[in-house]
Design a protein around this motif. Structure first.
Motif, PDB file in Angstrom:
ATOM      1  N   LEU A 191     -16.947 -42.134  -4.412  1.00  0.00           N
ATOM      2  CA  LEU A 191     -15.734 -42.929  -4.422  1.00  0.00           C
ATOM      3  C   LEU A 191     -15.292 -43.654  -5.618  1.00  0.00           C
TER       4      LEU A 191
ATOM      5  N   ASP B  84      -9.198 -40.854   1.716  1.00  0.00           N
ATOM      6  CA  ASP B  84     -10.074 -39.747   1.983  1.00  0.00           C
ATOM      7  C   ASP B  84     -10.071 -39.610   3.837  1.00  0.00           C
TER       8      ASP B  84
ATOM      9  N   VAL C 296     -11.263 -48.554  -5.030  1.00  0.00           N
ATOM     10  CA  VAL C 296     -12.290 -47.702  -4.047  1.00  0.00           C
ATOM     11  C   VAL C 296     -12.001 -47.860  -2.799  1.00  0.00           C
ATOM     12  N   ALA C 297     -11.421 -49.045  -2.248  1.00  0.00           N
ATOM     13  CA  ALA C 297     -11.344 -49.057  -0.781  1.00  0.00           C
ATOM     14  C   ALA C 297      -9.969 -48.036  -0.420  1.00  0.00           C
TER      15      ALA C 297
ATOM     16  N   ARG D 173     -22.270 -41.205  -1.255  1.00  0.00           N
ATOM     17  CA  ARG D 173     -20.770 -41.714  -0.914  1.00  0.00           C
ATOM     18  C   ARG D 173     -20.193 -42.825  -1.922  1.00  0.00           C
ATOM     19  N   ALA D 174     -20.738 -43.610  -2.401  1.00  0.00           N
ATOM     20  CA  ALA D 174     -20.089 -44.818  -3.240  1.00  0.00           C
ATOM     21  C   ALA D 174     -19.981 -44.347  -4.463  1.00  0.00           C
TER      22      ALA D 174
ATOM     23  N   HIS E 228      -9.141 -45.471  -2.212  1.00  0.00           N
ATOM     24  CA  HIS E 228      -9.805 -44.069  -1.999  1.00  0.00           C
ATOM     25  C   HIS E 228     -10.510 -43.706  -0.983  1.00  0.00           C
ATOM     26  N   ALA E 229     -11.456 -44.741  -0.322  1.00  0.00           N
ATOM     27  CA  ALA E 229     -11.960 -44.366   1.066  1.00  0.00           C
ATOM     28  C   ALA E 229     -11.120 -44.052   1.995  1.00  0.00           C
TER      29      ALA E 229
END
Length: 187
Positions: free
Chosen positions: A140, A176, A169-170, A136-137, A172-173
């Protein structure tokens, strides 16, 4: 540098990778440009018999990510925006920088897909093993990390790049989650 200028420069770098991602979701959902939705690997397989990248890595994604990054960078490169835009995006070379950033983002995504196919994770799926958080990381961060490396190589401030990567990344999460809830993106 004042905090507001730093935040604005961070937002300018984020826009280069996030806007094309949203554009791709819209294009896919609207069914536009279907002729480009052809797998990059042309269904070729590696010596392990698995696809190189899989059916979800298409020419459409390359066109949208690279073209979108060029458009966003071109807009951000307008001279009147001055210090509010990250220095790497300023001036007449902004479109070329957008091209490079979009292309490198795609390369980061492709490297991640290649590795996932080698370890037996199918396209658009997640592993059910204990490695799921790592996958998952990686999903992302893959493109954002690749872009960050290029930004550093182009002389961008390491602090600005690190902050952009973390916020990227935050965001993007978060996007999503929103995309899944709106059924604009499937798991």
């Amino acid at each position: 540098m004042p905090a507001l200028v730093f935040a604005s420069q961070l937002a300018s770098l984020l826009a280069i990778v996030l806007v094309p991602g949203v554009m791709l979701i819209v294009v896919l959902k609207k069914g536009w440009m279907r002729r480009l939705a052809v797998p990059l690997d042309a269904d070729a397989t590696w010596r392990d018999g698995r696809p190189l990248f899989g059916p979800t890595k298409t020419w459409l994604g390359v066109v949208i990510y690279v073209g979108g990054a060029m458009i966003v960078a071109g807009i951000l490169g307008h001279p009147d925006l001055g210090e509010w835009v990250a220095p790497v995006l300023r001036g007449s070379r902004s479109v070329a920088i957008g091209f490079l950033l979009g292309l490198v983002y795609v390369v980061g995504e492709l490297l991640n897909s290649f590795v996932k196919r080698r370890v037996g994770i199918a396209s658009s799926t997640e592993t059910t093993s204990r490695w799921r958080p790592v996958q998952r990381a990686a999903d992302l961060a893959d493109g954002i990390v690749a872009v960050s490396v290029l930004l550093i190589a182009l002389g961008s401030s390491p602090l600005l790049v690190a902050a952009t990567a973390l916020v990227g990344v935050a965001v993007h999460a978060g996007t999503d989650v929103v995309m899944h809830r709106l059924r604009l993106k499937s798991r």
